[in-house]
Motif scaffolding. Structure first.
Motif, short mmCIF file in Angstrom:
data_model
loop_
_atom_site.label_atom_id
_atom_site.label_comp_id
_atom_site.label_asym_id
_atom_site.label_seq_id
_atom_site.Cartn_x
_atom_site.Cartn_y
_atom_site.Cartn_z
N ARG A 67 0.84 -1.11 0.00
CA ARG A 67 -0.06 -0.01 -0.05
C ARG A 67 0.91 1.30 0.00
O ARG A 67 0.26 2.25 -0.29
CB ARG A 67 -1.02 0.10 1.23
N GLY A 68 2.16 1.15 0.25
CA GLY A 68 3.12 2.27 0.41
C GLY A 68 2.88 3.10 1.45
O GLY A 68 1.89 3.02 2.33
N ARG A 72 7.03 6.62 -0.38
CA ARG A 72 7.07 5.33 -1.19
C ARG A 72 5.40 5.03 -1.70
O ARG A 72 4.73 4.77 -0.98
CB ARG A 72 7.57 4.25 -0.09
N GLY A 73 5.29 5.05 -2.93
CA GLY A 73 4.05 4.80 -3.47
C GLY A 73 3.75 3.24 -3.42
O GLY A 73 4.66 2.40 -3.16
N ALA A 74 2.45 3.23 -3.64
CA ALA A 74 1.86 1.85 -3.75
C ALA A 74 2.56 1.14 -4.86
O ALA A 74 2.52 1.60 -5.92
CB ALA A 74 0.33 1.98 -3.73
N THR A 229 1.05 12.34 -1.35
CA THR A 229 1.79 11.32 -1.08
C THR A 229 1.21 10.03 -1.24
O THR A 229 -0.07 9.88 -1.29
CB THR A 229 2.58 11.48 0.48
N ALA A 230 1.83 8.82 -0.93
CA ALA A 230 0.96 7.76 -0.77
C ALA A 230 -0.05 7.50 0.27
O ALA A 230 -1.06 6.83 0.08
CB ALA A 230 1.81 6.42 -0.57
N GLU A 256 -6.52 11.60 4.27
CA GLU A 256 -5.68 10.65 4.64
C GLU A 256 -5.94 9.06 4.37
O GLU A 256 -7.07 8.79 4.57
CB GLU A 256 -5.36 10.75 6.44
N ILE A 257 -5.17 8.49 3.68
CA ILE A 257 -5.36 7.13 3.21
C ILE A 257 -4.38 6.03 3.97
O ILE A 257 -3.18 6.27 4.23
CB ILE A 257 -5.15 7.41 1.90
#
Length: 323
Positions: A67-68, A72-74, A229-230, A256-257
């Motif tokens: 998921r990142g 740092r991306g997913a 961002t991720a 927020e994820i």
């Protein structure tokens, strides 16, 4: 996978009867998947493919995701080759019975399934044609994945050929600017100059060109995501119909994820619920955007939200503790 996510969202969150048509290799993994589908409240119509002990003829696919976090991306790694569902044939399912005699009201599929194999595209067309003839609403998520179309042969040209053919049957088309460009050939002005996914003006102009050519589209919808961002995205959604013109959801900047995977499928299920049960596009796009936002706050690509949570967020609610 995406079709199941949408069906599960309709069942678990929105309490609607939902089913999935698929094919699985007849082994312990396939039977586990069947059990998980049933646990998700979805009625499985499964074509069982004989298993040869190693998966040469048919196997069950896997999808690995990281998921990142922050910068740092997913990352997603799909393992879908030689799967049972990629070898499904149009004649393996009685589509006329499903949409005619059983009266299924809505069919949802998309470009990932159509990209699995030449046969998968034929299955999608057979299902969509039968649904169209029966008066069943057809929704389609373009979901362009370059790696899948490269693997099946023909790349973007093949993606465009298949998706333009299938678009003739579609009532509700879902896709972002990349999807419409790659799959249907409609360029979005300004993308190369860094068009923001939340700056929807150029996207609206492209949709107007698309619906002029594909006049069967009754609704066109997409999520609008700007990746900060991720774990922080700006999030919203937009939709169009001939009656309403363009409608937009509330914008959620800085959302927020926890896990972004499944946000699009949850948007689709919320949109479908709104269109089927509430009959108002503006409300439907709010439900879709709210459901997608909630799905990205939990791990995995299936929803854990309730209808009450979706209604509260769509109405402008916040994250206060519920007691």
């Amino acid at each position: 996978q995406g079709e199941y996510n949408v069906a599960r969202g309709l069942s678990r969150c929105f309490s609607m009867r939902a089913g999935v048509v698929t094919a699985l290799a007849d082994n312990e993994v396939g039977r586990l998947i069947e059990s998980l589908i049933l646990a998700g409240g979805v009625d499985p119509r499964i074509v069982w493919a004989p298993y040869d002990g190693i998966g040469r003829s048919a196997r069950n696919g896997l999808n690995f995701t990281e998921r990142g976090y922050g910068v740092r991306g997913a990352v997603g790694v799909s393992d879908r080759g030689h799967t049972a569902v990629s070898r499904l044939r149009p004649q393996d399912v009685d589509w006329d019975r499903l949409f005619g005699r059983l009266g299924v009201r809505w069919l949802h599929t998309g470009g990932i399934f159509a990209a699995l194999s030449p046969e998968a595209a034929e299955v999608a067309e057979a299902a969509m044609d039968a649904a169209h003839r029966a008066g069943t609403v057809v929704s389609y998520d373009l979901n362009y994945r370059p790696s899948l179309w490269k693997g099946v042969g023909g790349g973007i040209e093949r993606a465009r050929e298949v998706n333009r053919r299938l678009a003739r049957y579609v009532d509700v088309m879902i896709g972002n600017e990349e999807d419409f460009t790659a799959c249907l050939g409609f360029e979005v002005d300004g993308v190369d100059e860094g068009l923001s996914r939340l700056d929807a003006g150029a996207f609206e102009a492209m949709i107007e060109r698309a619906v002029a050519e594909f006049d069967g589209f009754g609704v066109v919808a997409t999520t609008l995501r700007q990746v900060r961002t991720a774990t922080v995205n700006d999030w919203a959604a937009i939709a169009w119909s001939p009656r309403t013109g363009f409608v937009r959801s509330v914008q959620r900047p800085g959302l927020e994820i926890l896990d972004r995977v499944g946000g699009g499928d949850s948007f689709a299920s919320g949109l479908i619920y709104g269109l089927m049960e509430l009959g108002d596009l503006a409300t439907a796009v709010e439900y879709g955007a709210a459901h997608g936002a909630l799905a990205m706050t939990t791990p995995g690509d299936t929803t854990m939200a309730t209808l009450a949570e979706v209604q509260r967020l769509a109405a402008g609610g916040n994250a206060r503790v519920q007691r």
